[in-house]
Design an enzyme around this catalytic site. Structure first.
Site, short mmCIF file in Angstrom:
data_model
loop_
_atom_site.label_atom_id
_atom_site.label_comp_id
_atom_site.label_asym_id
_atom_site.label_seq_id
_atom_site.Cartn_x
_atom_site.Cartn_y
_atom_site.Cartn_z
N PRO A 163 -53.90 -52.66 61.44
CA PRO A 163 -53.69 -51.09 61.03
C PRO A 163 -54.14 -50.41 62.22
O PRO A 163 -55.26 -50.50 62.90
CB PRO A 163 -54.61 -50.97 59.72
CG PRO A 163 -55.53 -52.14 59.91
CD PRO A 163 -54.93 -53.23 60.59
N HIS A 164 -53.42 -49.04 62.50
CA HIS A 164 -54.03 -48.32 63.39
C HIS A 164 -53.44 -46.60 63.11
O HIS A 164 -52.23 -46.63 62.53
CB HIS A 164 -53.24 -48.76 64.84
CG HIS A 164 -51.94 -48.90 64.79
ND1 HIS A 164 -51.05 -50.20 64.40
CD2 HIS A 164 -51.01 -48.32 65.32
CE1 HIS A 164 -50.18 -50.18 64.50
NE2 HIS A 164 -49.65 -48.99 64.85
N ALA A 165 -53.99 -46.04 63.59
CA ALA A 165 -53.45 -44.33 63.42
C ALA A 165 -54.44 -43.55 64.31
O ALA A 165 -55.34 -43.88 65.03
CB ALA A 165 -53.68 -44.12 61.87
#
Lengths: 574, 150
Positions: free
Chosen positions: B66-68
């Site tokens: 997950p990345h943002a």
């Protein structure tokens, strides 16, 4: 002095035998340098060759030059990333590690050989350093792969620890001769060796890159020579200024090897060959220089000193330093064992001879015995130890053969020759089904001795050589396509690929990953891909390239709607 | 850049306690909040969930990345967690996720964000890494593993 033609004939024969012995080395599990050494002994005046060679000054000269070439090539092949990751532990091992090793071994020598204290320490200093030629030779050609960090630590340590050994040796000799009395003078000497060595190497390295890329030579064959000239220059200038030439030449190689230079591959190939030649020459010469009978005479004492060095001194040094840098127990055992000795100690052992130290012949014979013991025992057992400790990692797949497009200019493109194995992903597929990224095209296919012009429907067969013209940044992706599937761990995804809905907007993706896709922000990814691929090109597995990322069509419906998209981040080097 | 340099014991959790994606994101964002690396927990979670809405970052074979990006995050931060029992992460291959690497960056960040993702990808692709990571019992073991494989 024998006639020149005779010398050339003998040198040619020895080189040939040296190369032949490298063929046997893998089968015997014996490092090549040991074979070169044995070959030299066999050819020597006590062996069957009967060649008399006892010119220590010439040996010192050849040994130094060979070491310059080997260290420079080592620097060229070390990536800056791995150097940065390990330089602190390596530097500590290269300085305090050598000091501890020298003192412990020296004290043992005092006791075993009945030497005065300072002479004992002198002997310990001579054998204190790990040999770069030996370590590089076994790491790069020994048939084992180690975890990156461990391998880099050993390589950087061995490349940078000679200044300390040289400093300790010269320091002892200076004190013996009464030229140096204060500790201050000694520390000044060490400081100058290290700092001037580092400054000299880095400065000349950057200067070399600047010159190489601007000089515009008419013949590409001059580039490798130019680079080699900088290596010699680095050593000479730094040494003359009072710094460590060996450290400097390694650092200069590191700088040059990590910059993009004109005719890069030619330069690397040339230096690889030069390093081989240097290794063969140096170790055969050292073998010639040895007197097995004199070594035999000191074998008991030599064995004792060697055992202390291998099993006590270096392990003590390593177990003090390595735990500070989160090396685990197995790695510490391995680091302790791989303190291979080589040409530097033998070269250093000629110093007392040239200085006329009373015990010099004894020191030389013991040092020689210890070096041979270390090269044979440690060199031979190292791969087995790595396997036993479970430190071996699978070797990386052999890289494809790359040809440069233009030798005299820096072009961001390459011509690459992939040999298609039976297990390659590409084997049995048609050219149009390969999902090559934009920026890579197949120029031709070579099957047996025929050249086949590639068409979309041409099927690639095992045994083919597929020659591609590609943009450098697409190479990792293309290599995946041609790679042997067995070498890719089946438990893991072949490439990190993030799924994306075809309805995701271009603008959102641009914002999320900071890439530019040159399309209206309110388009969907599906629209974007359709606009880039025409007619037949739109198929499952098609790939469209946008700077650092690529979009991969993962699924098409019967009506040709894109159902699934994957985003691949290309494995760029920093 | 080394992933190891972005991590310490406070940002690595072995084992993770969550069983589904939302819980897992919260659990890992909390690591970053507690270690003082990010301040706005809600904003970070919202950005991560927004990215998940574009499609899952559970890329298959038990791995999720997950990345943002968000304005409230000052520096590139990474958290890593290992789950023995597996997390329902809505993965592409419908398998449970065991190894999670969470990445947050400032909105203006471009290059290093992608590069770190590539570094993470390299790491999890090291043959045998995944299996060894699951064998780790403590966060320091996992840190040592990452250090030696990188």
């Amino acid at each position: 002095m024998p006639r020149v033609d005779v010398i050339i004939l003998i040198a040619g024969l020895l080189l040939l035998l040296g190369i032949a012995s490298s063929k046997v080395s893998a089968r015997l599990g014996l490092p090549v340098l040991v074979l070169f050494l044995l070959l030299g002994m066999l050819a020597g005046d006590e062996g069957i060759g009967g060649i008399v060679f006892d010119n220590y000054e010439l040996a010192y000269g050849i040994g130094t030059l060979a070491l310059v070439v080997i260290l420079f090539d080592g620097g060229l092949g070390t990536s800056a990333t791995s150097f940065r990751a390990v330089w602190v532990p390596s530097l500590l091992m290269a300085t305090f590690g050598v000091l501890i090793t020298a003192i412990v071994t020296g004290l043992a020598a005092v006791w075993i050989l009945g030497l005065p204290l300072l002479i004992g320490i002198l002997l310990g200093s001579i054998v204190g350093s790990t040999d770069a030629a030996a370590v590089f030779s076994i790491m790069r050609h020994g048939g084992i792969s180690l975890p990156k960090r461990l391998e880099s630590t050993l390589e950087v340590e061995s490349a940078s620890n000679d200044p300390m050994a040289i400093f300790l040796t010269i320091g002892c000799l200076e004190v013996l001769a009464g030229r140096v009395t204060g500790v201050q003078d000694l520390l000044g000497l060490l400081f100058a060796q290290l700092t001037l060595g580092a400054i000299g190497g880095l400065t000349i390295g950057y200067w070399a890159v600047w010159v190489i890329n601007r000089i515009h030579l008419n013949s590409s064959g001059l580039y490798p020579i130019l680079v080699q000239a900088f290596a010699w220059l680095t050593f000479g200038i730094t040494h003359w200024l009072g710094g460590s030439g060996f450290l400097a030449v390694y650092l200069a190689g590191l700088v040059i090897g990590n910059h993009s230079i004109v005719f890069q591959r030619g330069v690397r190939l040339f230096h690889d060959a030069a390093a081989w030649l240097a290794q063969i020459m140096m170790f055969i010469m050292l073998g010639l220089l040895s007197f097995p009978s004199r070594m035999f005479a000191v074998s008991v004492q030599g064995l004792l000193v060697g055992v202390v060095l291998l099993l006590v001194a270096r392990p003590i040094a390593i177990s003090i330093i390595a735990p500070l840098f989160r090396f685990n127990r197995k790695e510490i055992i391995f680091l302790s064992w791989v303190g291979l000795k080589g040409a530097v100690p033998i070269t250093l052992a000629t110093f007392p001879l040239l200085e006329g130290v009373e015990q010099a012949p004894l020191i030389f014979d013991v040092v020689f015995f210890v070096v041979v013991l270390s090269a044979v025992v440690q060199g031979w057992t190292m791969p087995y130890l790595a396997r036993y400790l479970g430190l071996e990692v699978p070797a990386e797949p052999p890289p494809p053969v790359t040809l440069e497009i233009m030798s005299l200019q820096n072009v961001d493109g390459e011509v690459v020759d992939y040999a298609v194995g039976a297990e390659s992903r590409a084997a049995g597929r048609r050219v149009k089904d390969l999902a090559l990224p934009a920026g890579a095209v197949i120029a031709l296919i070579v099957r047996d001795k025929n050249v086949i012009p590639p068409h979309g429907n041409t099927r690639i067969e095992p045994g083919d050589h597929v020659i591609l013209v590609l943009r450098s940044d697409t190479m990792p992706l293309v290599s995946r396509i041609f790679a042997d599937q067995r070498l890719v761990d089946e438990d893991l995804p072949p490439l990190i690929e993030f799924p994306l809905r075809p309805s995701v907007k271009v603008g959102d993706l641009e914002e999320a990953y900071g890439v530019r896709m040159d399309a209206p922000g309110d388009w969907t990814l599906s629209q974007l891909i359709r606009s880039r691929l025409e007619g037949d090109e739109l198929r499952a597995d098609a790939m469209v390239h946008f700077g650092p990322i690529a979009l991969h069509v993962r699924g098409l419906s019967a009506h040709g709607t894109i159902e699934q998209i994957g985003m691949v981040i290309l494995m760029q080097e920093e | 850049m080394r992933i190891r340099d972005l991590l310490d014991e406070a940002t690595v959790k072995v084992p993770l306690e969550s069983v589904d994606k939302e819980e897992c994101l919260e659990e890992m964002v909390d690591l970053l909040v507690r270690s003082g690396r990010i301040s706005d927990r809600q904003a970070a979670l919202k950005a991560l969930l927004k990215r998940e809405a574009q499609a899952t970052t559970g890329i298959g074979k038990g791995i999720a990345l997950p990345h943002a990006k968000h304005d409230s995050i000052s520096d590139l931060v990474v958290a890593i967690g290992v789950s023995k029992d597996g997390i329902e992460f809505d993965s592409v291959d419908d398998e449970l996720v065991h190894f999670v690497v969470l990445l947050l960056a400032n909105t203006s960040e471009t290059g290093s964000h992608l590069r770190t993702l590539v570094e993470v990808a390299r790491l999890v692709e090291v043959p045998g890494f995944f299996r060894k990571a699951l064998d780790c019992k403590t966060s320091s073991e996992l840190l040592d593993l990452i250090d030696s494989e990188e």
